[in-house]
Design an enzyme around this catalytic site. Structure first.
Site, short mmCIF file in Angstrom:
data_model
loop_
_atom_site.label_atom_id
_atom_site.label_comp_id
_atom_site.label_asym_id
_atom_site.label_seq_id
_atom_site.Cartn_x
_atom_site.Cartn_y
_atom_site.Cartn_z
N CYS A 101 -0.43 0.12 9.57
CA CYS A 101 -0.58 1.51 9.11
C CYS A 101 -2.00 1.81 8.65
O CYS A 101 -2.58 2.81 9.06
CB CYS A 101 0.43 1.82 8.02
N HIS A 102 -2.55 0.95 7.80
CA HIS A 102 -3.92 1.18 7.33
C HIS A 102 -4.73 -0.11 7.29
O HIS A 102 -5.77 -0.17 6.65
CB HIS A 102 -3.91 1.83 5.94
N GLY A 103 -4.21 -1.15 7.92
CA GLY A 103 -5.01 -2.37 8.06
C GLY A 103 -5.02 -3.32 6.88
O GLY A 103 -6.09 -3.79 6.48
N HIS A 157 0.86 -1.19 0.00
CA HIS A 157 0.00 0.00 0.00
C HIS A 157 0.89 1.24 0.00
O HIS A 157 1.12 1.83 -1.04
CB HIS A 157 -0.95 -0.03 1.22
#
Ligand code: FES
Length: 173
Positions: free
Chosen positions: A137-139, A118
């Site tokens: 960080c964002h799953g 990502h």
């Protein structure tokens, strides 16, 4: 007097100027090339771009994180059960479809670059919903084949170039 009448025919002196300029440019290029060539990595530097690691002490289900070209690489010794799960899940609805067999050279060993696809965080091992890695960080959730299963990461963890030098040594790069 028109512009046409002002134009002169090339003289011998003009020819000499042009010839000198051409040879001057060629000479400059000839001098510059060895300097530019020196900036290219030589064989010794290229050799440093690969890393050999002893994997003999990694237990089944264990993993090792090494650095390669400034990036982490995860080397995971998968259990029989993990291999079975990875192969069975080839048939799941994968965001970036890839069979487990196409991601490994030896089923027991998974080798992936430990950089989330990502935005580049480092995923955590043995976390997440799919038994592989979780990027906090964002799953993003990766499975035991390093394939993205859930979250914003668009692609699977990258498999770097590698080879088994012998049964104990793996060479990355
Ligand atoms: S960087 Fe890993 S989920 Fe965003």
């Amino acid at each position: 007097m028109t512009n046409k009448t002002k134009e002169k025919k090339p003289t011998r002196r003009d020819f000499l100027y042009i010839t000198t300029a051409v040879f001057g440019a060629t000479g400059a290029a000839a001098v510059a090339w060895p300097l530019i060539d020196q900036l290219n990595p030589d064989a010794s530097v290229s050799a440093l771009s690969s890393v050999e690691t002893d994997i003999s002490s990694i237990p089944e289900g264990g993993s090792l994180k090494i650095a390669w070209r400034g990036k982490p690489v995860f080397i995971r010794r998968r259990t029989k059960e993990e291999i079975e799960i990875a192969e069975k899940e080839d048939n799941e609805n994968l965001p970036d479809p890839q069979n487990d067999a196409d991601r490994v050279k030896n089923k027991e060993w998974l080798v992936v670059v430990g950089v989330c696809t990502h935005l580049g965080c480092i995923p955590i091992a043995d976390k997440g919903d799919f038994g592989g890695w979780f990027c906090p960080c964002h799953g993003s959730h990766y499975d035991i084949s390093g394939r993205i299963r859930k979250g914003p990461a668009p692609t699977n963890l990258e498999v770097p170039p590698y080879e088994f030098v012998n049964e104990n040594i793996i060479k990355i790069g």
